[in-house]
Design an enzyme around this catalytic site. Structure first.
Site, mmCIF file in Angstrom:
data_model
loop_
_atom_site.group_PDB
_atom_site.id
_atom_site.type_symbol
_atom_site.label_atom_id
_atom_site.label_comp_id
_atom_site.label_asym_id
_atom_site.label_seq_id
_atom_site.Cartn_x
_atom_site.Cartn_y
_atom_site.Cartn_z
ATOM 1 N N GLU A 249 -7.476 -18.364 -12.901
ATOM 2 C CA GLU A 249 -8.009 -19.560 -13.538
ATOM 3 C C GLU A 249 -6.900 -20.584 -13.803
ATOM 4 O O GLU A 249 -7.104 -21.789 -13.634
ATOM 5 C CB GLU A 249 -8.695 -19.204 -14.866
ATOM 6 C CG GLU A 249 -9.868 -18.240 -14.716
ATOM 7 C CD GLU A 249 -9.484 -16.780 -14.880
ATOM 8 O OE1 GLU A 249 -10.290 -16.032 -15.463
ATOM 9 O OE2 GLU A 249 -8.383 -16.391 -14.424
ATOM 10 N N CYS B 113 -10.198 -13.330 -19.150
ATOM 11 C CA CYS B 113 -9.668 -12.505 -20.235
ATOM 12 C C CYS B 113 -9.721 -13.256 -21.558
ATOM 13 O O CYS B 113 -9.719 -14.488 -21.605
ATOM 14 C CB CYS B 113 -8.238 -12.061 -19.922
ATOM 15 S SG CYS B 113 -7.067 -13.418 -19.691
ATOM 16 N N TRP C 292 0.888 14.162 17.764
ATOM 17 C CA TRP C 292 0.316 12.830 17.570
ATOM 18 C C TRP C 292 -1.109 12.805 18.083
ATOM 19 O O TRP C 292 -1.375 13.104 19.245
ATOM 20 C CB TRP C 292 1.153 11.774 18.284
ATOM 21 C CG TRP C 292 2.423 11.425 17.563
ATOM 22 C CD1 TRP C 292 3.699 11.679 17.958
ATOM 23 C CD2 TRP C 292 2.532 10.779 16.298
ATOM 24 N NE1 TRP C 292 4.595 11.237 17.032
ATOM 25 C CE2 TRP C 292 3.909 10.665 15.996
ATOM 26 C CE3 TRP C 292 1.608 10.272 15.390
ATOM 27 C CZ2 TRP C 292 4.375 10.078 14.831
ATOM 28 C CZ3 TRP C 292 2.073 9.677 14.222
ATOM 29 C CH2 TRP C 292 3.442 9.583 13.953
ATOM 30 N N THR D 139 3.626 18.867 5.233
ATOM 31 C CA THR D 139 3.648 17.614 5.995
ATOM 32 C C THR D 139 5.071 17.092 6.113
ATOM 33 O O THR D 139 5.485 16.602 7.170
ATOM 34 C CB THR D 139 2.750 16.558 5.322
ATOM 35 O OG1 THR D 139 1.399 17.017 5.373
ATOM 36 C CG2 THR D 139 2.851 15.214 6.021
ATOM 37 N N HIS E 284 -4.129 21.384 3.608
ATOM 38 C CA HIS E 284 -4.284 22.119 2.344
ATOM 39 C C HIS E 284 -4.338 21.151 1.162
ATOM 40 O O HIS E 284 -5.174 21.309 0.251
ATOM 41 C CB HIS E 284 -3.130 23.111 2.162
ATOM 42 C CG HIS E 284 -3.133 23.795 0.822
ATOM 43 N ND1 HIS E 284 -3.986 24.835 0.520
ATOM 44 C CD2 HIS E 284 -2.407 23.562 -0.308
ATOM 45 C CE1 HIS E 284 -3.785 25.230 -0.717
ATOM 46 N NE2 HIS E 284 -2.827 24.473 -1.249
ATOM 47 N N LEU F 51 -5.167 17.901 1.184
ATOM 48 C CA LEU F 51 -6.421 17.151 1.251
ATOM 49 C C LEU F 51 -7.590 17.993 0.740
ATOM 50 O O LEU F 51 -8.409 17.532 -0.062
ATOM 51 C CB LEU F 51 -6.681 16.707 2.688
ATOM 52 C CG LEU F 51 -5.783 15.572 3.212
ATOM 53 C CD1 LEU F 51 -5.806 15.528 4.733
ATOM 54 C CD2 LEU F 51 -6.227 14.226 2.649
#
EC number: 3.5.4.26
Length: 350
Positions: free
Chosen positions: A53, A83, A178, A204, A295, A297
Protein backbone atom coordinates in the site's frame (compact mmCIF):
# COMPACT_ATOMS: atom_id res chain seq x y z
CA UNK A 1 -14.22 -11.11 -15.59
CA UNK A 2 -15.75 -8.24 -13.60
CA UNK A 3 -13.78 -5.02 -13.33
CA UNK A 4 -13.08 -5.53 -9.62
CA UNK A 5 -11.63 -8.96 -10.40
CA UNK A 6 -9.38 -7.51 -13.09
CA UNK A 7 -7.83 -5.07 -10.63
CA UNK A 8 -7.46 -7.77 -7.96
CA UNK A 9 -5.82 -10.05 -10.51
CA UNK A 10 -3.28 -7.28 -11.09
CA UNK A 11 -2.70 -7.16 -7.32
CA UNK A 12 -1.92 -10.88 -7.39
CA UNK A 13 0.49 -10.46 -10.31
CA UNK A 14 2.32 -7.72 -8.42
CA UNK A 15 2.35 -9.65 -5.15
CA UNK A 16 3.95 -12.68 -6.81
CA UNK A 17 6.97 -10.53 -7.71
CA UNK A 18 7.92 -10.67 -4.02
CA UNK A 19 8.27 -14.47 -4.02
CA UNK A 20 11.41 -15.57 -2.17
CA UNK A 21 12.13 -12.08 -0.80
CA UNK A 22 9.49 -11.22 1.80
CA UNK A 23 9.23 -14.27 4.09
CA UNK A 24 8.14 -14.56 6.86
CA UNK A 25 5.82 -11.79 5.69
CA UNK A 26 3.08 -12.50 3.14
CA UNK A 27 3.27 -11.46 -0.51
CA UNK A 28 0.98 -8.48 -1.10
CA UNK A 29 0.08 -6.35 -4.11
CA UNK A 30 -1.89 -3.09 -4.23
CA UNK A 31 -3.49 -1.09 -7.04
CA UNK A 32 -5.02 2.39 -6.80
CA UNK A 33 -7.75 3.20 -9.34
CA UNK A 34 -9.21 6.62 -10.14
CA UNK A 35 -12.18 6.84 -12.50
CA UNK A 36 -11.32 3.59 -14.25
CA UNK A 37 -7.57 4.26 -14.55
CA UNK A 38 -4.74 2.74 -12.52
CA UNK A 39 -2.80 5.69 -11.09
CA UNK A 40 -0.59 3.78 -8.66
CA UNK A 41 0.50 0.27 -7.89
CA UNK A 42 3.04 -1.48 -5.72
CA UNK A 43 3.99 -4.67 -3.94
CA UNK A 44 5.88 -5.76 -0.84
CA UNK A 45 9.36 -6.12 -2.30
CA UNK A 46 11.53 -7.18 0.62
CA UNK A 47 11.05 -8.19 4.25
CA UNK A 48 11.40 -5.20 6.57
CA UNK A 49 10.77 -2.69 3.81
CA UNK A 50 7.67 -0.77 2.66
CA UNK A 51 4.40 -2.65 2.27
CA UNK A 52 2.42 -2.78 -0.97
CA UNK A 53 0.00 0.00 0.00
CA UNK A 54 2.88 2.37 0.81
CA UNK A 55 4.54 1.77 -2.54
CA UNK A 56 1.26 2.26 -4.41
CA UNK A 57 0.48 5.54 -2.62
CA UNK A 58 4.04 6.77 -3.14
CA UNK A 59 3.70 6.14 -6.89
CA UNK A 60 0.64 8.39 -6.98
CA UNK A 61 2.39 11.09 -4.96
CA UNK A 62 5.47 10.94 -7.22
CA UNK A 63 3.52 11.11 -10.49
CA UNK A 64 0.68 13.56 -9.81
CA UNK A 65 0.82 17.08 -8.41
CA UNK A 66 -2.87 16.82 -7.50
CA UNK A 67 -2.35 13.50 -5.72
CA UNK A 68 -4.35 14.52 -2.63
CA UNK A 69 -7.48 15.17 -4.69
CA UNK A 70 -7.00 12.02 -6.77
CA UNK A 71 -6.67 9.80 -3.71
CA UNK A 72 -9.75 11.42 -2.22
CA UNK A 73 -11.79 9.97 -5.12
CA UNK A 74 -9.98 6.63 -5.62
CA UNK A 75 -10.33 2.97 -4.72
CA UNK A 76 -7.39 0.93 -3.47
CA UNK A 77 -7.34 -2.80 -4.16
CA UNK A 78 -5.17 -4.93 -1.85
CA UNK A 79 -4.69 -8.69 -2.08
CA UNK A 80 -4.46 -9.05 1.74
CA UNK A 81 -6.08 -7.09 4.55
CA UNK A 82 -4.12 -3.91 5.38
CA UNK A 83 -2.21 -4.25 8.63
CA UNK A 84 -3.36 -2.40 11.73
CA UNK A 85 -0.28 -2.72 13.94
CA UNK A 86 3.22 -1.35 14.20
CA UNK A 87 5.79 -3.94 13.12
CA UNK A 88 8.81 -3.24 10.94
CA UNK A 89 6.68 -0.50 9.34
CA UNK A 90 3.68 1.64 10.42
CA UNK A 91 0.11 0.35 9.94
CA UNK A 92 -1.14 0.48 6.33
CA UNK A 93 -4.71 1.02 7.52
CA UNK A 94 -3.55 4.30 9.05
CA UNK A 95 -1.93 5.29 5.75
CA UNK A 96 -5.20 4.74 3.85
CA UNK A 97 -7.12 6.76 6.42
CA UNK A 98 -4.50 9.53 6.37
CA UNK A 99 -4.81 9.98 2.62
CA UNK A 100 -8.62 9.76 2.84
CA UNK A 101 -8.97 7.02 0.25
CA UNK A 102 -12.72 6.34 0.45
CA UNK A 103 -12.97 2.75 -0.85
CA UNK A 104 -10.89 -0.37 -0.18
CA UNK A 105 -11.32 -3.75 -1.87
CA UNK A 106 -9.58 -6.59 0.00
CA UNK A 107 -8.76 -10.01 -1.40
CA UNK A 108 -8.78 -11.88 1.91
CA UNK A 109 -8.39 -11.35 5.63
CA UNK A 110 -4.99 -11.64 7.27
CA UNK A 111 -4.98 -14.59 9.74
CA UNK A 112 -2.09 -13.14 11.76
CA UNK A 113 -3.40 -12.50 15.27
CA UNK A 114 -2.29 -8.86 15.39
CA UNK A 115 -4.29 -8.14 12.20
CA UNK A 116 -7.11 -10.70 11.61
CA UNK A 117 -9.96 -8.28 10.94
CA UNK A 118 -8.50 -5.37 12.90
CA UNK A 119 -7.36 -3.56 9.75
CA UNK A 120 -10.82 -3.88 8.24
CA UNK A 121 -12.44 -2.70 11.50
CA UNK A 122 -10.16 0.32 11.72
CA UNK A 123 -10.95 1.34 8.14
CA UNK A 124 -14.71 0.96 8.62
CA UNK A 125 -14.57 2.93 11.88
CA UNK A 126 -12.97 5.77 9.93
CA UNK A 127 -15.81 5.76 7.40
CA UNK A 128 -14.01 3.87 4.66
CA UNK A 129 -16.16 1.61 2.47
CA UNK A 130 -14.58 -1.86 2.61
CA UNK A 131 -15.32 -4.85 0.39
CA UNK A 132 -13.77 -8.18 1.42
CA UNK A 133 -13.40 -11.48 -0.46
CA UNK A 134 -12.52 -10.42 -4.01
CA UNK A 135 -10.79 -13.43 -5.66
CA UNK A 136 -10.41 -14.77 -2.11
CA UNK A 137 -9.50 -18.32 -3.17
CA UNK A 138 -6.72 -17.07 -5.44
CA UNK A 139 -5.44 -14.66 -2.79
CA UNK A 140 -5.30 -17.41 -0.17
CA UNK A 141 -3.51 -19.77 -2.58
CA UNK A 142 -0.82 -17.18 -3.35
CA UNK A 143 -0.05 -16.88 0.37
CA UNK A 144 -0.58 -20.54 1.27
CA UNK A 145 2.88 -20.60 2.88
CA UNK A 146 2.07 -17.65 5.13
CA UNK A 147 -1.39 -19.01 6.01
CA UNK A 148 0.04 -22.45 6.88
CA UNK A 149 2.70 -21.04 9.17
CA UNK A 150 0.24 -18.77 11.00
CA UNK A 151 -2.62 -21.27 11.28
CA UNK A 152 -0.74 -24.59 11.68
CA UNK A 153 2.43 -23.37 13.41
CA UNK A 154 4.67 -25.11 10.90
CA UNK A 155 6.17 -24.34 7.49
CA UNK A 156 4.34 -25.10 4.25
CA UNK A 157 5.74 -28.43 3.04
CA UNK A 158 6.48 -29.19 -0.60
CA UNK A 159 7.60 -32.70 -1.52
CA UNK A 160 9.65 -33.02 -4.71
CA UNK A 161 10.98 -36.13 -6.37
CA UNK A 162 11.67 -37.68 -9.75
CA UNK A 163 10.68 -41.19 -10.70
CA UNK A 164 11.25 -43.42 -13.70
CA UNK A 165 8.49 -44.37 -16.10
CA UNK A 166 8.13 -47.65 -14.16
CA UNK A 167 7.87 -45.94 -10.76
CA UNK A 168 11.37 -46.21 -9.30
CA UNK A 169 13.13 -43.51 -7.30
CA UNK A 170 16.73 -44.75 -7.57
CA UNK A 171 18.78 -47.89 -8.24
CA UNK A 172 18.67 -50.54 -5.51
CA UNK A 173 22.15 -49.61 -4.25
CA UNK A 174 21.11 -45.96 -3.84
CA UNK A 175 23.65 -44.73 -6.38
CA UNK A 176 23.11 -41.60 -8.48
CA UNK A 177 20.91 -42.02 -11.53
CA UNK A 178 19.67 -38.97 -13.45
CA UNK A 179 15.98 -39.39 -14.23
CA UNK A 180 14.99 -35.93 -15.48
CA UNK A 181 16.29 -33.66 -18.21
CA UNK A 182 17.88 -30.19 -18.01
CA UNK A 183 14.55 -28.37 -18.28
CA UNK A 184 13.25 -30.04 -15.13
CA UNK A 185 16.45 -29.39 -13.22
CA UNK A 186 16.32 -25.70 -14.15
CA UNK A 187 12.72 -25.51 -12.93
CA UNK A 188 13.69 -27.10 -9.61
CA UNK A 189 16.32 -24.39 -9.08
CA UNK A 190 13.65 -21.74 -9.66
CA UNK A 191 11.49 -23.46 -7.06
CA UNK A 192 14.34 -23.46 -4.57
CA UNK A 193 14.67 -19.69 -4.93
CA UNK A 194 11.01 -19.35 -3.90
CA UNK A 195 11.25 -21.34 -0.65
CA UNK A 196 12.87 -20.63 2.71
CA UNK A 197 14.55 -24.01 3.16
CA UNK A 198 15.44 -27.24 1.37
CA UNK A 199 15.56 -30.52 3.30
CA UNK A 200 17.28 -33.83 2.50
CA UNK A 201 18.32 -36.95 4.35
CA UNK A 202 21.79 -38.41 4.85
CA UNK A 203 21.57 -40.95 2.03
CA UNK A 204 20.82 -38.28 -0.56
CA UNK A 205 23.95 -36.41 0.51
CA UNK A 206 26.04 -39.57 0.28
CA UNK A 207 24.71 -40.55 -3.16
CA UNK A 208 24.76 -37.15 -4.88
CA UNK A 209 26.96 -34.78 -2.82
CA UNK A 210 24.51 -32.01 -3.82
CA UNK A 211 25.07 -28.28 -3.32
CA UNK A 212 21.35 -27.67 -2.73
CA UNK A 213 21.61 -24.12 -4.01
CA UNK A 214 20.31 -21.96 -6.85
CA UNK A 215 22.64 -22.12 -9.84
CA UNK A 216 20.35 -22.32 -12.86
CA UNK A 217 17.88 -19.60 -11.88
CA UNK A 218 17.80 -16.12 -10.36
CA UNK A 219 17.23 -15.66 -6.67
CA UNK A 220 18.67 -16.52 -3.28
CA UNK A 221 19.63 -20.01 -2.23
CA UNK A 222 17.41 -21.38 0.56
CA UNK A 223 18.66 -22.48 3.94
CA UNK A 224 19.73 -26.12 3.89
CA UNK A 225 18.33 -28.69 6.29
CA UNK A 226 20.09 -32.04 6.66
CA UNK A 227 19.01 -35.08 8.68
CA UNK A 228 22.11 -36.93 9.87
CA UNK A 229 21.22 -38.87 13.01
CA UNK A 230 24.73 -39.95 14.07
CA UNK A 231 26.70 -37.20 12.31
CA UNK A 232 28.27 -39.65 9.88
CA UNK A 233 28.59 -37.23 6.96
CA UNK A 234 32.02 -35.81 6.13
CA UNK A 235 32.45 -32.08 6.67
CA UNK A 236 34.11 -31.88 3.24
CA UNK A 237 30.78 -32.46 1.49
CA UNK A 238 29.20 -29.58 -0.45
CA UNK A 239 26.34 -29.00 1.98
CA UNK A 240 28.81 -27.99 4.69
CA UNK A 241 30.66 -25.40 2.56
CA UNK A 242 29.47 -22.46 4.75
CA UNK A 243 27.91 -20.70 1.75
CA UNK A 244 24.45 -20.57 3.35
CA UNK A 245 23.02 -21.36 6.77
CA UNK A 246 22.72 -25.13 7.15
CA UNK A 247 20.78 -26.86 9.93
CA UNK A 248 21.90 -30.41 10.78
CA UNK A 249 19.39 -32.40 12.82
CA UNK A 250 21.05 -35.17 14.81
CA UNK A 251 21.05 -36.99 18.15
CA UNK A 252 24.66 -36.18 19.13
CA UNK A 253 25.05 -32.48 19.81
CA UNK A 254 23.71 -28.93 19.63
CA UNK A 255 26.47 -26.67 18.40
CA UNK A 256 27.32 -23.88 15.96
CA UNK A 257 30.19 -24.02 13.46
CA UNK A 258 30.00 -20.86 11.37
CA UNK A 259 26.88 -21.15 9.23
CA UNK A 260 26.48 -24.83 10.11
CA UNK A 261 24.13 -25.23 13.05
CA UNK A 262 23.76 -28.62 14.74
CA UNK A 263 20.43 -29.23 16.46
CA UNK A 264 20.05 -32.33 18.63
CA UNK A 265 16.62 -33.94 18.84
CA UNK A 266 15.64 -35.65 22.08
CA UNK A 267 14.04 -38.65 20.40
CA UNK A 268 15.11 -39.85 16.96
CA UNK A 269 12.81 -42.87 17.01
CA UNK A 270 9.49 -41.05 17.14
CA UNK A 271 7.96 -37.88 15.71
CA UNK A 272 11.11 -36.78 13.87
CA UNK A 273 9.19 -34.85 11.15
CA UNK A 274 7.16 -33.08 13.82
CA UNK A 275 10.24 -32.10 15.85
CA UNK A 276 12.05 -30.80 12.78
CA UNK A 277 9.09 -28.78 11.55
CA UNK A 278 8.60 -27.19 14.97
CA UNK A 279 12.25 -26.11 15.02
CA UNK A 280 11.90 -24.63 11.53
CA UNK A 281 8.75 -22.81 12.66
CA UNK A 282 10.61 -21.32 15.62
CA UNK A 283 13.20 -19.95 13.18
CA UNK A 284 10.50 -18.13 11.16
CA UNK A 285 10.87 -20.43 8.17
CA UNK A 286 7.65 -20.25 6.20
CA UNK A 287 8.25 -23.03 3.68
CA UNK A 288 10.44 -26.06 3.06
CA UNK A 289 10.92 -28.15 -0.06
CA UNK A 290 11.86 -31.76 0.70
CA UNK A 291 13.92 -33.34 -2.08
CA UNK A 292 14.74 -36.78 -0.72
CA UNK A 293 15.63 -39.42 -0.26
CA UNK A 294 12.79 -41.87 -0.44
CA UNK A 295 12.94 -42.72 3.28
CA UNK A 296 12.83 -39.04 4.27
CA UNK A 297 9.96 -38.29 1.90
CA UNK A 298 8.00 -41.30 3.14
CA UNK A 299 8.48 -40.30 6.78
CA UNK A 300 6.71 -36.98 6.13
CA UNK A 301 4.04 -38.66 3.99
CA UNK A 302 3.35 -41.26 6.67
CA UNK A 303 3.00 -38.49 9.26
CA UNK A 304 0.53 -36.67 7.02
CA UNK A 305 2.87 -33.69 7.04
CA UNK A 306 2.86 -32.38 3.50
CA UNK A 307 0.89 -29.76 1.59
CA UNK A 308 1.99 -30.15 -1.99
CA UNK A 309 3.85 -32.81 -4.00
CA UNK A 310 5.66 -32.05 -7.25
CA UNK A 311 6.42 -35.30 -9.03
CA UNK A 312 8.55 -35.57 -12.15
CA UNK A 313 8.34 -38.72 -14.26
CA UNK A 314 11.18 -39.25 -16.71
CA UNK A 315 11.19 -41.51 -19.78
CA UNK A 316 13.80 -43.98 -18.51
CA UNK A 317 13.08 -47.32 -16.81
CA UNK A 318 15.01 -49.11 -14.07
CA UNK A 319 12.99 -52.36 -13.79
CA UNK A 320 14.04 -52.66 -10.16
CA UNK A 321 15.37 -50.47 -7.37
CA UNK A 322 13.99 -48.19 -4.66
CA UNK A 323 10.30 -47.60 -5.23
CA UNK A 324 9.18 -44.00 -5.53
CA UNK A 325 6.93 -42.58 -2.80
CA UNK A 326 3.17 -42.54 -3.32
CA UNK A 327 0.82 -39.78 -2.20
CA UNK A 328 -2.95 -39.62 -2.19
CA UNK A 329 -4.34 -36.15 -2.73
CA UNK A 330 -5.97 -33.78 -5.18
CA UNK A 331 -4.53 -33.65 -8.69
CA UNK A 332 -3.77 -29.96 -9.24
CA UNK A 333 -2.38 -30.32 -12.76
CA UNK A 334 -0.09 -32.20 -15.11
CA UNK A 335 2.45 -30.53 -17.37
CA UNK A 336 5.13 -31.40 -19.90
CA UNK A 337 8.63 -30.20 -18.96
CA UNK A 338 11.00 -31.08 -21.77
CA UNK A 339 10.88 -34.87 -22.14
CA UNK A 340 9.53 -35.25 -18.59
CA UNK A 341 6.04 -34.98 -17.15
CA UNK A 342 5.25 -33.04 -13.97
CA UNK A 343 2.29 -33.77 -11.74
CA UNK A 344 1.20 -31.47 -8.91
CA UNK A 345 -0.75 -33.05 -6.05
CA UNK A 346 -2.15 -31.09 -3.11
CA UNK A 347 -3.02 -32.43 0.34
CA UNK A 348 -6.22 -30.51 0.85
CA UNK A 349 -8.25 -30.99 4.05
CA UNK A 350 -11.26 -33.27 3.65
Amino acid sequence: MAIHEIYMQRCLELAALGAGRVSPNPMVGAVIVHEGKIIGEGYHQKYGEAHAEVNAVNMVIANYDNHADLLLHSTIYVSLEPCAHYGKTPPCADLIIKHRIPKVVVGCRDPFARVDGKGIEKLKAAGVEVTVGMLEKECRWLNRRFFTRVQKQRPYIILKWAQTADGFFAPADGSQHWITGPESRKLVHQWRAEEDAILVGKNTILADNPQLNVRYAEGNSPKRVVIDRRLELSKTLNVFDQSVETLIFNEVKTDIDGKNKYIALEDFDRFVPQYILFQLYLQDLQSVIIEGGAHTLNSFIDAGLWDEARIFTGPSVLQNGIKAPVVIGTNAGEYAVGADSLQIVTNLPT
